[in-house]
Structures are given as structure tokens and as C-alpha cells.
Design a protein around this motif. Structure first.
Motif, PDB file in Angstrom:
ATOM      1  N   ASP A 239      -6.398   6.629 -15.216  1.00  0.00           N
ATOM      2  CA  ASP A 239      -5.282   6.761 -14.264  1.00  0.00           C
ATOM      3  C   ASP A 239      -4.013   7.176 -14.989  1.00  0.00           C
ATOM      4  O   ASP A 239      -3.263   8.049 -14.525  1.00  0.00           O
TER       5      ASP A 239
ATOM      6  N   THR B 236      -3.910  10.740 -16.035  1.00  0.00           N
ATOM      7  CA  THR B 236      -3.536  11.583 -14.899  1.00  0.00           C
ATOM      8  C   THR B 236      -2.031  11.534 -14.673  1.00  0.00           C
ATOM      9  O   THR B 236      -1.381  12.562 -14.452  1.00  0.00           O
TER      10      THR B 236
ATOM     11  N   ASN C   3       0.707  14.590 -14.859  1.00  0.00           N
ATOM     12  CA  ASN C   3       1.529  14.916 -13.692  1.00  0.00           C
ATOM     13  C   ASN C   3       3.015  14.678 -13.926  1.00  0.00           C
ATOM     14  O   ASN C   3       3.845  15.104 -13.110  1.00  0.00           O
TER      15      ASN C   3
ATOM     16  N   HIS D 249       1.720   4.540  -6.826  1.00  0.00           N
ATOM     17  CA  HIS D 249       2.765   4.740  -5.820  1.00  0.00           C
ATOM     18  C   HIS D 249       4.119   4.867  -6.512  1.00  0.00           C
ATOM     19  O   HIS D 249       4.485   4.048  -7.364  1.00  0.00           O
TER      20      HIS D 249
ATOM     21  N   ASN E 242       2.555   9.703  -4.702  1.00  0.00           N
ATOM     22  CA  ASN E 242       1.685   9.019  -5.660  1.00  0.00           C
ATOM     23  C   ASN E 242       1.450   9.932  -6.859  1.00  0.00           C
ATOM     24  O   ASN E 242       0.918  11.035  -6.717  1.00  0.00           O
TER      25      ASN E 242
ATOM     26  N   PHE F 183      -0.611   9.745  -9.207  1.00  0.00           N
ATOM     27  CA  PHE F 183      -2.008   9.994  -9.525  1.00  0.00           C
ATOM     28  C   PHE F 183      -2.559  11.176  -8.722  1.00  0.00           C
ATOM     29  O   PHE F 183      -3.638  11.680  -9.039  1.00  0.00           O
ATOM     30  N   GLN F 184      -1.809  11.600  -7.702  1.00  0.00           N
ATOM     31  CA  GLN F 184      -2.324  12.612  -6.792  1.00  0.00           C
ATOM     32  C   GLN F 184      -1.531  13.909  -6.782  1.00  0.00           C
ATOM     33  O   GLN F 184      -2.028  14.927  -6.265  1.00  0.00           O
ATOM     34  N   GLU F 185      -0.326  13.915  -7.332  1.00  0.00           N
ATOM     35  CA  GLU F 185       0.495  15.122  -7.293  1.00  0.00           C
ATOM     36  C   GLU F 185       1.475  15.128  -8.460  1.00  0.00           C
ATOM     37  O   GLU F 185       1.784  14.086  -9.032  1.00  0.00           O
TER      38      GLU F 185
END
Length: 323
Positions: A77, A80, A84, A269, A287, A289-291
Motif C-alpha cells: 500500500d 503505491t 502516487n 483516505h 484516496n 492508493f487509488q489516484e
């Protein structure tokens, strides 16, 4: 010089050139002929991001705002997150207490392309500091004053003092961070004296926020912004009289400092903090981890406050003195 597309400063470089400089291994400063408003308009990523690598802690500070527990992020995580966060200059690997992570050295390696600050209570500093030497830029140690104050509001004074010494012996620059309550105001000169003796580069003073354990504080413990300014100026006068060298910074919670921090929780978050009209003081941004952080930065509404705070133009500050 434009900041657009500027890559992160390599870890542990003490100073940079251009409109934003990183000085004394501790904080940002405006370069010659630069201003915070222009810098804020040119940034495409934050100057600094706080990444909570755990919520766990071995203290239970009376003013702590981070008391809700969530699972720790995995190393994958955090890999990542680091990818990012490309373009960010400084990352605080925060908590909770980050020294509780047994894989902390691996985590530090993941974020090795950033300036790394480590906020810590230093209780494991004597053991961990030698392994962190050369890998982090500085340690920001929670230290609230002399023994009586410290043990009342935070925890084991002697254990933390030993940890501070561990960081010093390892050659890691240290700064002190204290939450200022009305009942601890009288200890601020002693705190600054201790910081001077121990060679801390900065004493960072923060007013408490009404969240977590701080909800149980007596209302009288919360000083006003006017009182904060008065005590800050008195501390600066004493620094001159006694020739203390640490920089002194105080962050009062005003409209100019609202939302200035970007905080990543262990679940990825990402929030603006503190946002005063939110019940939990968080404003969700996305988030990590996603973007990428560029997408989060685009929707972040406190860019001017972020730049002003980290460049020292919206807070009370006196820089490090020289003998």
C-alpha cells in the motif's frame, strides 16, 4: 522561476535554490524575490504531505486528536502511495507512533526519494535512531516542557529524553513539537531552554483541536489567538535575552491556517486538516492508493493556506538564531 513540473528534492539535501528553499534541515522558506501567493498559484503538488503509517501509539496524550484505530497499511500500500505522491517535496511518516512499525526501515526506503520528516515520541529512539541515520532528514519529537508538565500531559519524560539523545548520537537533526494548553504556558521558556541545550533546530508550538482526547480537556485549557500571540512574543523576547538558538514557530487556528495540512490515513483516505466546520475536522479529498496526488491537489480548496503555512507567512515564526 516556475514550480510547474519541479521534481522532488532528493532526500536529505539541506538546501535548495529557487522560489522555495528547504533550510536548516527543518523547514521551507521563500527564496529571494518570491512570495507565497505566487508560489501557491504555481504549485501542481503539495509542498508537504503527512502519511500516517499507523494509528497505534504507546502514549495516551491528553490532547491527542488521533484516537480512532484502523489497521496499518501494508508495505505494498505504501509503495503505491509513494508512487502516487510523485512531485511532493517532503513526506512526514507519521502516526500514531511510527517507531512501532517493525518494518519502519523498509517504509523509509520506499519513501527515499522524498525529504523525510519523522514525527515521533522517541520512546524507541535509542534503539531505532542508529538504523535511521542517513535515511531520514530530521525527527520531530513531541516534547511539552519540563518533567512535571511532560508527565502530566504526555508520558514518560525520561524515556523520551533518552530517545532524543539516541537521535542526537546518531547525527539526526531534531526539532521539538508541543501542544500548548493554558496549564502548560508557564513551561514554554523551560521547553525552549531544553531545546537549546539539546541542539534542537526548532520549537514548534501548536494549539489543541477539539477532537479525540482533547474533547475531554477543560474549556479553560484552550487559549485564544490573542493570548497565543502574546505568549509567543514573550518567548521571542526571552530567546533574545538568553541567546537561545532554536527557531520558534506557533500555529494558531485562524482562517489563514484552516485546512493547510494534507493528511493520508492508513487506509489511504486523504484529507485536508483541520477544517473547522466539519465534525471530525477532516475534509475528504480522495484516496492516495487509488489516484495520484495531482488529482487530489486539483480538488484541494486550501492551496493558498497550504503554501502560506509551510512557507511561514501565516503563522507566528522566528527563525533559528546564530551565536
Amino acid at each position: 522561476m516556475s514550480l510547474l513540473g519541479m521534481p522532488p528534492i532528493p532526500a536529505r539535501r539541506p538546501q535548495d535554490t529557487g522560489p522555495v528553499q528547504f533550510t536548516d534541515g527543518h523547514h521551507f522558506a521563500l527564496g529571494p524575490d518570491a512570495d507565497a501567493v505566487r508560489v501557491a498559484g504555481e504549485l501542481t503538488t503539495p509542498l508537504s504531505v503527512i502519511v500516517q503509517i499507523t494509528k497505534r501509539c504507546d502514549f495516551d496524550c491528553s490532547f491527542c486528536s488521533e484516537t480512532l484505530q484502523v489497521p496499518d497499511p501494508s508495505l505494498r500500500d505504501l509503495e503505491t502511495a509513494a508512487a502516487n505522491l510523485a512531485g511532493v517535496r517532503r513526506v512526514f511518516l507519521s502516526g500514531g507512533e511510527p517507531l512501532l512499525r517493525r518494518d519502519l526501515l523498509d517504509i523509509v526506503g520506499v519513501f527515499g526519494d522524498f525529504i523525510i520528516g519523522l514525527p515521533t515520541n522517541a520512546t524507541r529512539g535509542m534503539h531505532m535512531a542508529p538504523e535511521l541515520a542517513g535515511k531520514i532528514t530530521f525527527a520531530n519529537i513531541g516534547f511539552d516542557g519540563p518533567r512535571g508538565i511532560f508527565q502530566r500531559v504526555r508520558g514518560d519524560y525520561d524515556k523520551v529524553l533518552a530517545g532524543v539523545e539516541g537521535f542526537r548520537q546518531a547525527g539526526i537533526p531534531v526539532s521539538f513539537s508541543a501542544v500548548v494548553l493554558r496549564s502548560t504556558l508557564h513551561g514554554l521558556p523551560y521547553l525552549t531552554q531544553i531545546a537549546d541545550v539539546l541542539g534542537a533546530g526548532k520549537v514548534k508550538l501548536i494549539l489543541p483541536l477539539r477532537k479525540g482526547n482533547a474533547l475531554d480537556l477543560d474549556e479553560s485549557e484552550f487559549i485564544t489567538v490573542a493570548e497565543a500571540r502574546e505568549h509567543f512574543e514573550r518567548l521571542v523576547e526571552l530567546r533574545t535575552v538568553h541567546q537561545w538558538t532554536p527557531a520558534i514557530r506557533m500555529t494558531p487556528w485562524t482562517p489563514e491556517t484552516e485546512g493547510h495540512m494534507i493528511v493520508v490515513e492508513p487506509n489511504g483516505h486523504t484529507h485536508a486538516w483541520p477544517v473547522y466546520d466539519r465534525p471530525d475536522l477532516w475534509l475528504p479529498l480522495g484516496n492516495i492508493f487509488q489516484e495520484p496526488i495531482t488529482a487530489i491537489w486539483d480538488r484541494y480548496p486550501y492551496k493558498a493556506n497550504h503554501a502560506a503555512k509551510y512557507l511561514g507567512t501565516s503563522i507566528l515564526t522566528r527563525e533559528r538564531a546564530t551565536r
